[in-house]
Design a protein around this motif. Structure first.
Motif: not given
Length: 297
Positions: A262-280
């Motif tokens: 959960q902590a790692a996922l929050k970090k991935v969301i906060a640093n913008g990586t998650y949004d990049q993956l959604l767009a990909k």
């Protein structure tokens, strides 16, 4: 190298065996490499000692579910949103997320038997599943019905499943939907849904291609992707049925691993990586940025 989707290749093989015409086109999978950055030492220390020592997280996944998880043309490399998310979480935690292909209906049992550490396999976070595992939620999705192009049977609502052959992946969302709708069919005085179960999602799609089923029931995100791959063969007739969070299942015996993920996922969301993956993977509509635990109902 062009990466045609495994689902399409499997469909071609199935059609060849059936003596049918091949799909009219394939679409290359996106190849953009997205990094979550360097290891976060504070978050990595949250991992259980055995995982830190092993240097890897054993991931159970039903690898026939594009765009979430599917094999590259080498039939070994796992591609898709879940594969990329696992890589990103692994970078934050400083460990490898090692995917193993498992039939969907064996994943929770395998987790609780200790064969895997967690699942990354597009599993809906449902209350009944929370009795067996905890979920770290990372997307939201509902069920949908995919039919042949032109919708020849005029499917408009879930009760149109009554009396029809519906292909599903065993124990997955579509399987559970068929059971729920069959009860509604009985209440409405209609014939039961004829469930046609398969061990993986690719086989369910092949059943519709070869006319062994009238429709496919599954998560809307994968059926939308199937239509994108073969727009002259399929269309989604009904979507957004009972949307819920999609979560990472983790055994209840491993709360330390759950909290680290959960902590790692929050970090991935906060640093913008998650949004990049959604767009990909064109999954922006499925965004769920709370990284909540057991938010399903």
């Amino acid at each position: 190298m062009r990466r045609a989707l495994a689902i399409t290749l499997a469909g071609l093989a199935g059609l060849a065996l059936a003596g049918c015409a091949a799909p009219e086109e394939t679409t290359a999978a996106p190849t953009t490499q997205i990094s979550a950055g360097a290891k976060d030492e504070a978050i990595a220390k949250l991992l259980p000692a055995d995982v830190q020592q092993a240097g890897k997280v054993r991931v159970a996944s039903g690898v026939s579910f594009p765009p979430m998880e599917f094999f590259d043309t080498d039939n070994k490399t796992v591609l898709g949103f879940d594969a990329d998310l696992g890589k990103a979480l692994g970078e934050v935690l400083g460990v490898e997320f090692a995917f193993e292909n498992v039939n969907f209906d064996g994943i929770i049992g395998g987790l609780n038997a200790g064969r895997y550490d967690l699942g990354l396999t597009s599993m809906l976070d449902k209350k009944e599943r929370q009795q067996q595992v905890d979920f770290v939620d990372y997307l939201k999705s509902g069920s949908a019905l995919m039919v042949p192009k032109g919708n020849p049977q005029g499917v408009k609502e879930v009760l149109d499943m009554c009396g029809k052959k519906v292909a599903v992946e065993k124990a997955a969302t579509g399987d559970l939907l068929v059971d729920d709708v069959t009860k509604k069919c009985a209440d409405a005085g209609k014939p039961a849904v004829e469930k046609v179960p398969f061990p993986d999602q690719a086989s369910a799609v092949q059943a519709l291609q070869s006319k062994r089923a009238d429709m496919v029931a599954a998560l809307d995100l994968t059926l939308a992707y199937s239509v994108k791959q073969a727009p002259q063969q399929f269309e989604v007739a009904v979507s957004a049925i009972d949307p819920l969070p999609v979560g990472i299942p983790i055994p209840k015996s491993k709360p330390q691993l759950r909290d680290a993920v959960q902590a790692a996922l929050k970090k991935v969301i906060a640093n913008g990586t998650y949004d990049q993956l959604l767009a990909k993977w064109n999954l922006q509509a499925q965004a769920f940025k709370d990284a909540a635990i057991n938010a399903g109902s």
